[in-house]
Design an enzyme around this catalytic site. Structure first.
Site, PDB file in Angstrom:
ATOM      1  N   HIS A 108     -10.469 -10.134  -4.095  1.00  0.00           N
ATOM      2  CA  HIS A 108      -9.620 -10.625  -5.384  1.00  0.00           C
ATOM      3  C   HIS A 108     -10.456 -10.452  -6.405  1.00  0.00           C
ATOM      4  O   HIS A 108     -11.773 -10.319  -6.491  1.00  0.00           O
ATOM      5  CB  HIS A 108      -9.029 -11.671  -5.085  1.00  0.00           C
TER       6      HIS A 108
ATOM      7  N   HIS B 167      -1.615 -16.615  -8.843  1.00  0.00           N
ATOM      8  CA  HIS B 167      -2.907 -15.667  -8.447  1.00  0.00           C
ATOM      9  C   HIS B 167      -2.553 -15.092  -7.098  1.00  0.00           C
ATOM     10  O   HIS B 167      -1.858 -15.459  -6.379  1.00  0.00           O
ATOM     11  CB  HIS B 167      -4.060 -16.653  -8.145  1.00  0.00           C
TER      12      HIS B 167
ATOM     13  N   CYS C 185      -6.181 -10.473 -11.723  1.00  0.00           N
ATOM     14  CA  CYS C 185      -5.769 -10.389 -10.308  1.00  0.00           C
ATOM     15  C   CYS C 185      -4.782  -9.428  -9.994  1.00  0.00           C
ATOM     16  O   CYS C 185      -4.840  -8.826  -8.811  1.00  0.00           O
ATOM     17  CB  CYS C 185      -5.461 -11.875  -9.844  1.00  0.00           C
TER      18      CYS C 185
END
Length: 344
Positions: free
Chosen positions: A320, A308, A259
Site C-alpha cells: 500500500h 484506507h 492509498c
C-alpha cells in the site's frame, strides 16, 4: 443598654503571615502555569501526534478525492449536455428553415396561408393547440411544427439539467477547496511538530521509517497464499512495480500515489475500472471478512470510516501507499484496524 464595641482588629503578625502565604501561593501558581507550556514533548509523543495528524490528513484526502472525482464526472456530463444542446439547436434551426422555405414558396405563388404567417411571427406552441388552426395546415406542415415543438421541449429540458449540474459543480468545487485546506492544515501542523525535534531525534525517526520502508519483494516473506484471478494479479503486479514511489495526497500515478490512487491506478493498468476513493472501493466487489480467506490481490479496507485501502500480499502483509512521508511498501496487515477484504 447594649454596648458598642469596636471589632477586634487582626494583629500585625497575623496580617504579615496571611500576606506572605498568599504571595507564595500566587508565585507557585504562576510558576506552574509558566512551566507547563515550556515542557517539550518527547520524540515518541511527537511521533504519536504526527501519526494521528497524518491519519486525519488521509481521511481528509479521501474526501478530497471524492469531491475531485465528482467534479470530473460533472464536467463530463455538462460537456455532453452542452454538445446535445448545440446539436439540438442546429436541428431546430433546420426545422424552422424548412418551414420558412415552404412559406417563401407559397408567398411567391401568392398562396401563403394564414397558419404559416402566424407561425413565422409567433410561438407555434399556442398556435397548435387550436383545432381550427390545424385544419388550415397540410399534413406535412403539421408534422414539421410538431417536430419543432418536441425539439423545443427537449432543448428546454437539457438546458434546465445543465443549469442544475452547473450549480452542483460550483458546490462541489467549494467542497473540494475546503477538503484541500483541511489536508494542508493537518500536514502543516504535523510539520510544525516535527520541527520541534532535535536533529538527532529527526535522524532516529527517519532511520526507523527507512527500516519500515522495505522496497523489494525478496526482503518480505509473502508466503504461499492463493492468488486472485488473472486480472486481479495483473493489477497487483502493476502495484508491485511502484514499490518505493512516494505518497502524495490526491495523487493517482504514475510516479506518486495516495492509498486509493495506487489501487485505482493499478487496476486501470489491468483494464479494470474501479472507483477512485477507498470508501467507494469498499463496495466494488465481494467482501471478505476473514483474513484467512484473503487471496493475493484482494483489496484490504482499514478503519471504521473505511479511509484506507491496500492490496493483500500474502503472509499477513499488505502492499500500500501508507501516508505522507512514506513510500509504496509492504507492511503488516495488523498495523491498522482491519475491516474486511474486497474481491474484485
Amino acid at each position: 443598654m447594649a454596648s458598642h464595641r469596636r471589632p477586634k482588629q487582626p494583629s500585625r503578625a497575623r496580617v504579615t503571615v496571611l500576606t506572605t502565604a498568599a504571595a507564595a501561593a500566587v508565585a507557585i501558581s504562576s510558576q506552574a502555569a509558566n512551566a507547563a507550556p515550556s515542557e517539550k514533548p518527547s520524540k515518541d509523543e511527537v511521533k504519536a501526534k504526527v501519526d494521528k495528524l497524518y491519519e486525519e490528513a488521509e481521511h481528509a484526502t479521501e474526501k478530497y478525492n471524492g469531491a475531485k472525482e465528482k467534479q470530473e464526472k460533472l464536467q463530463k456530463e455538462i460537456s455532453t449536455i452542452q454538445d446535445n444542446v448545440a446539436r439540438g439547436q442546429e436541428d431546430l434551426n433546420e426545422l424552422r428553415d424548412s418551414i420558412g422555405l415552404a412559406a417563401a414558396a407559397q408567398y411567391r405563388t401568392g398562396s401563403i396561408d394564414s397558419s404559416l404567417q402566424l407561425f413565422l411571427s409567433s410561438d407555434p406552441d399556442d398556435y397548435l393547440d387550436k383545432a381550427s388552426t390545424l385544419d388550415q395546415l397540410s399534413g406535412q406542415q403539421v408534422e414539421a411544427l410538431k417536430k419543432i415543438q418536441d425539439k423545443q421541449r427537449e432543448l428546454a429540458q437539457d438546458r434546465a439539467e445543465a443549469t442544475e449540474k452547473l450549480k452542483d459543480l460550483a458546490s462541489t468545487r467549494t467542497e473540494l477547496g475546503k477538503n484541500k485546506k483541511e489536508v494542508q492544515a493537518k500536514l502543516a501542523e504535523a510539520q510544525r511538530l516535527l520541527n520541534t525535534l532535535t536533529a538527532a531525534e529527526k535522524a532516529a525517526l527517519a532511520a526507523k521509517e527507512e527500516r519500515a520502508s522495505r522496497s523489494s519483494a525478496d526482503r518480505v516473506q509473502l508466503g504461499d497464499a492463493p492468488a486472485g484471478s488473472g486480472r486481479v494479479m495483473s493489477a497487483y503486479q502493476a502495484a508491485q512495480s511502484k514499490l518505493g514511489s512516494p505518497y502524495v495526497y490526491g495523487a493517482s500515478g504514475p510516479s506518486s500515489f495516495d492509498c486509493s490512487g495506487l489501487t485505482s491506478w493499478a487496476f486501470a493498468q489491468a483494464g479494470v475500472s474501479i472507483p477512485r476513493t477507498s470508501q467507494a472501493q469498499a463496495n466494488a466487489g465481494t467482501r471478505i471478512y476473514s483474513q484467512s480467506d484473503l487471496k493475493v490481490g484482494d483489496l484490504v479496507i482499514f478503519y471504521g470510516d473505511l479511509h484506507h485501502v491496500g492490496f493483500y500480499a500474502g503472509n499477513g502483509q499488505i502492499l500500500h501507499a501508507p501516508r505522507t512521508g512514506t513510500v509504496v511498501r509492504y507492511e503488516s496487515i495488523n498495523n491498522m484496524p482491519f475491516q474486511f477484504g474486497v474481491r474484485i
